[in-house]
Structures are given as C-alpha cells and as structure tokens.
Design a protein around this motif. Sequence first.
Motif, PDB file in Angstrom:
ATOM      1  N   ILE A 161      -4.364   5.571  -2.881  1.00 30.88           N
ATOM      2  CA  ILE A 161      -3.356   4.522  -3.077  1.00 30.88           C
ATOM      3  C   ILE A 161      -3.684   3.298  -2.230  1.00 30.88           C
TER       4      ILE A 161
ATOM      5  N   GLY B  36       0.842  -1.196   0.000  1.00 33.51           N
ATOM      6  CA  GLY B  36       0.000   0.000   0.000  1.00 33.51           C
ATOM      7  C   GLY B  36       0.871   1.237   0.000  1.00 33.51           C
ATOM      8  N   PHE B  37       0.510   2.218   0.819  1.00 34.86           N
ATOM      9  CA  PHE B  37       1.261   3.476   0.826  1.00 34.86           C
ATOM     10  C   PHE B  37       2.531   3.351   1.655  1.00 34.86           C
ATOM     11  N   SER B  38       2.429   2.758   2.849  1.00 41.03           N
ATOM     12  CA  SER B  38       3.620   2.653   3.680  1.00 41.03           C
ATOM     13  C   SER B  38       3.774   1.281   4.316  1.00 41.03           C
ATOM     14  N   SER B  39       3.006   0.293   3.857  1.00 42.00           N
ATOM     15  CA  SER B  39       3.130  -1.044   4.420  1.00 42.00           C
ATOM     16  C   SER B  39       2.551  -2.049   3.439  1.00 42.00           C
TER      17      SER B  39
ATOM     18  N   THR C  94      -1.062   5.198   6.833  1.00 47.55           N
ATOM     19  CA  THR C  94      -1.040   6.461   7.565  1.00 47.55           C
ATOM     20  C   THR C  94      -2.284   6.620   8.445  1.00 47.55           C
ATOM     21  N   PRO C  95      -2.094   6.877   9.753  1.00 52.26           N
ATOM     22  CA  PRO C  95      -3.264   7.137  10.606  1.00 52.26           C
ATOM     23  C   PRO C  95      -4.028   8.346  10.075  1.00 52.26           C
ATOM     24  N   GLY C  96      -5.348   8.246  10.052  1.00 55.43           N
ATOM     25  CA  GLY C  96      -6.150   9.358   9.560  1.00 55.43           C
ATOM     26  C   GLY C  96      -6.440   9.280   8.078  1.00 55.43           C
ATOM     27  N   LEU C  97      -5.590   8.576   7.311  1.00 55.61           N
ATOM     28  CA  LEU C  97      -5.856   8.419   5.873  1.00 55.61           C
ATOM     29  C   LEU C  97      -6.105   6.946   5.570  1.00 55.61           C
TER      30      LEU C  97
ATOM     31  N   GLN D 166      -0.276  -1.081   8.102  1.00 52.80           N
ATOM     32  CA  GLN D 166       0.289   0.028   8.877  1.00 52.80           C
ATOM     33  C   GLN D 166       0.296   1.250   7.983  1.00 52.80           C
TER      34      GLN D 166
END
Lengths: 206, 199, 195
Positions: free
Chosen positions: A183, A88-91, A116-119, A114
């Motif tokens: 994403i 995904g975006f960061s995990s 982004t928190p909030g997104l 994991q």
Amino acid sequence: MKDTIRFVLTLVIVTIISGLVLSFVYLKVKGKIEVQKKANIENAIKFVFEDISKKEETNDQENDIHYWKCFNKNNELLGYAILCKKGGFSSTIQIIAGVKKEGIITRIKVVFQQETPGLGAKMNQIRSNKFIWDFITGKKREKLKPIPYFQEQFFGKKYAGLTVVKHKPDKDNEIEALTGATISSKAILNGLKEGITKVMEKEGLK
Amino acid sequence: MNILKVFKDGILDENPTFKLVLGMCPTLAVTTSATNAIGMGLATTFVLIMSNVIISLIKDLIPSKVRIPAYIVVIATFVTLVQFVMAGFLPALNKSLGIFIPLIVVNCIIMGRAEAFAGKHNVILSFFDGLGMGIGFTLALTLIGGIREILGSNKLFGYLFFPHNYKPMLFFVLSPGGFFTMAILLAFFNWLSMKKKEA
Amino acid sequence: MEISKLLLIMVSAIFVNNFVLSRFLGICPYLGVSRKFDSALGMGMAVTFVMTIASFITWIIQIILNHFGLSDILQTIAFILTIAALVQFIEMYLKKALPELYKALGIFLPLITTNCAILGVTLLNITQHYNLLESVVFGFSAGIGFTLALLMMASIRERLELAKVPKVFQGTAIALIIAALMSLSFMGFSGLIGE
C-alpha cells in the motif's frame, strides 16, 4: 464565592506565566524552527537537481499544485521540482520529485511519512554495511551512498509507464514493492503520477 | 528520606516501567529502535525533573481543589519547550517520534509523580525523584528498544548487529512485537523480584 | 466521494489502525479497566463520547490559534485544558440532567483527562489535515475502535480468571501477551484499505 475567585485567579496566573515563558522562548528559537521547516524541502530540491542555482515557486492551493521551476547557473531550465502528496497506510506521504520536461524523473526524496516502522517506513531505509562491533575492532568498511534503495528505483525513469510489482523487477518500468508494504509503495507511485501529471498539464507539456 | 534512596528507588525498586507499569503508551510506541527510545526517555526525563521542581516550589500557593489543572498547565509548558527544541535542533528525531512528543503531557508517570511525590516533598528531594524516575524510564525504554531493534531489524543504534545471514524477525518491530517484548520483560522482572524475596 | 472517504476513515480507525492495538494510544485504561466487562463497556462509552466532542471543539480551537499565529506555542496547552474542562462540564451536566447515564459513566470520567487516546485523536486530526466533519467522524470511530479492543480484552480476562496462569505472568504480563495476540490478528485487517 470567595473561593471561586481564588481558584480562577490561581489558574489564570499560572496560565499567564506559562504563556509568557513560552512566548519568550519561542521568539528566541523561532528563526531556528522556521529554517528547519524550510530546510527539509530546500534540501530535497537540491537533492533532485544538483546543479540548481535559481528556482521559481508556484503554489496553487486551489488545485493543490505546488512546484518549483529549477534553473542552472546559465539560466537554462533543468526541470520541475514537484511536491506530491498521497495518503499511504497510516499517514499522508509527501515527496519531492525532480522531473525533466520530457517527463523523466531525475531523483525523488520522501520529505514526510509516518508509515508503519518495519514495513512502510522502510521507504527511507539505506543499505548499510557497518557493524556496531566495528567500533571495538576498528575495522574500516567502504562507504555506501546514502540513498534509500526503494526510492533509487525511480531515478532516471519515465514517470508515465511505471508499475509496482511484488518480485524482482525484470522490465525497466517496474518498481519492486517494499516487502509487506504494497500500500505504501503504491501510494508513492500514484502520488508521483498524479502530482507530475497535474504540473505537466499546467505547464502545457502534454 | 535521603537523596540517594529516592534516586535509587526511581531506577530500581520503583522503576516506572517494570515495577509501577506506568506510561505504557510511549513505552510501546517509540521503542522500534534504541535511538528513538533514548530520545523519548531523555525528553520525558527533562519534563519530569522540571515539573517536579516547579510543582514542589508552588505547591503551597495552589489551592488543592484546582491543583490538577494547575499541574497540567505546568507540565504542558515544559512539554511545549521540548517541542521547540526538537523542532529547532533535532528534526530527524522530531519526525520519528511524531505526536508522542506532545503526548508526554498525558504520560501518567509525570502526573503521578507530581501527585504522589512533588506535591508532598521539598525541591531537592523532588529533583532527585524526577532524575531517578527519568533515568529509570530511559533505561527501560532503551532496553526494550534495543531488544526490538536487534531481533526485528538486526541493528542497534542503526548499525548492523548479527552477521548478514541472520534474517531479522520483523514481528518484533511491529506492534504485536512491542506488546510481546514488554510482556516477557515484565515477567522476567517479576521473576527476579520473587527470587529476591525468597532469598 | 465524500461518503466513501468518511467510510474509509471509519474502517481505518476501528480496524486497520486501531488506536490501542496498532497506534499504542490509551494503553493505560486498556490494561487497567479491562478486568470486568461492565466497567469496560462504561469506560468505552465515556471515551467515545468525550473523543467525539473533543474532536469537534479542538478543531475549532486550532482554527482560532492558527488565525492568531499561536498554534506552535499554545496548541498543547490549549488542547489539554480543553479536554480537562470538557470532561469537567460533561460530568456536571450528566449529574444534573441524566443521572442514570451519570451512574454508568461517572466514575470513569475523571480518568479520561489523562487518557492519551483523547489528546492523541485531537492531535492526529490536525496532522492528518482533516476537515471538521472528518475530524468528528475520526474521533467517533477511534472511540468505537478503543471500545472494541477494550471489550474483547475484558471478555478474555473474565475467562482468564478461571485459568491457571504461571505466577510470574499474573496480572499485567499475561494481559500484554493477550494484547500481542490480538494485535497480531488485527494486522489481518490491513488488507481492508489500499488500492
């Protein structure tokens, strides 16, 4: 020289004691940790096929295919619970998808992310109507079902034609992306499509 | 030095977050919600107390040239214990704190207290220093987490806060919001201590 | 395929998921060693150097730990001790072999052991299931991303010396405001990956 030996000896003793303490505690809690590791996937499979009573695991690491054939108590095939993975975006997002043999998704559950928190992390968010003040005022509210609203969009749909859109969906095959997290949303959809397609081909259903 | 003063200093006058400005990484990273903040605070408190106690017990046995690696091993041992507990009993918290649990090892507060306090004082004082600092850290984290959760997702501990027509400012949950909230709070506490000095 | 994946890891580690501005790793040196451009450059280079080598070594150690089934128990201790020992060795080696470089980086090396960005990189390599080459590239790019953020911060702070900052904001508070603005602008890079 004498000092060096003393230094090394001290460090070795400290490390050995720490290793012994940790191994001792680990042996005590090992069972619990392993149960938790498995429970995540087990619960997800139970969630996607509620009537499940028996399952057969297939884990083909070479082709990166991991799924469970699920049966009900009359030994009839319910479908396949498939572990889908996608960056995904960061995990790397991991999803368990329940799919009937006609290619209809029963339910899905994200088992690891994991983002982004909030997104992106909102993929696991549940609609809630309970206010923190309710604890003081004692007000009772109706219970909402604890299913993440993003994932619920996939329930009962045919996996093949799904697309992610950035507005309120007006066709049956459209999934509304999470705000600001296209994403992550697309990663889930593509992960599902890739994972399910692989299993369908392996099972000779397509 | 008395116990009460050591304990109180950790929470107020030498608060690790707002006065000493230590351990910024977990402070900013896990405070997207108050629940995560408390979890992180308590995990750090446990490691802080235990490492303070053990280090003050063994400080005379360790040659001073190798004390840093020896302290690191002691701290890492307790962090691993926390990891076991999280993995076995609190899987949800474990998932949302992620790599920041093993990273407690390099939290400067813990190493800093080992060097500045536990290496020089007796067990009882070290215990209360760890407890005070830990509580100070937990309170600070919860304050930041609470503010960010209320403004950024209109929730506190997972429950709605303002009426439904409040549109949360997503900014506060995202990383810039973390820096911004911390900056404003730091300035606020600077202002408070300036006021106190003037009076 | 392989090259494009490595490029993606680089872009992602430097800009999109910048270690300091988006993952909140290595904030202490970011706020502490960013008053002067020169020292920021030295710190950045030292961190990049150690991160790259640490990624390589810890990846191999993880394989060994997995082989003996000890990764749950000893991962944290083994990784932090490796980093501490590595920093120590690099310091001794530089002192003897490259005194010029040692002069530039020397004073920053002891600070690096407790820099959470280093341990963070090595742990992320494991949770992201990177292979050896990807780990090293990720470690290197993370270091570059850290250096970039540090240098930008240092340049701004050198100018800030001349500005009139309200008394309560002086020091760390104004640095955090700058960090917030920087982090906000780095979010603009998030469109670089995806699809």
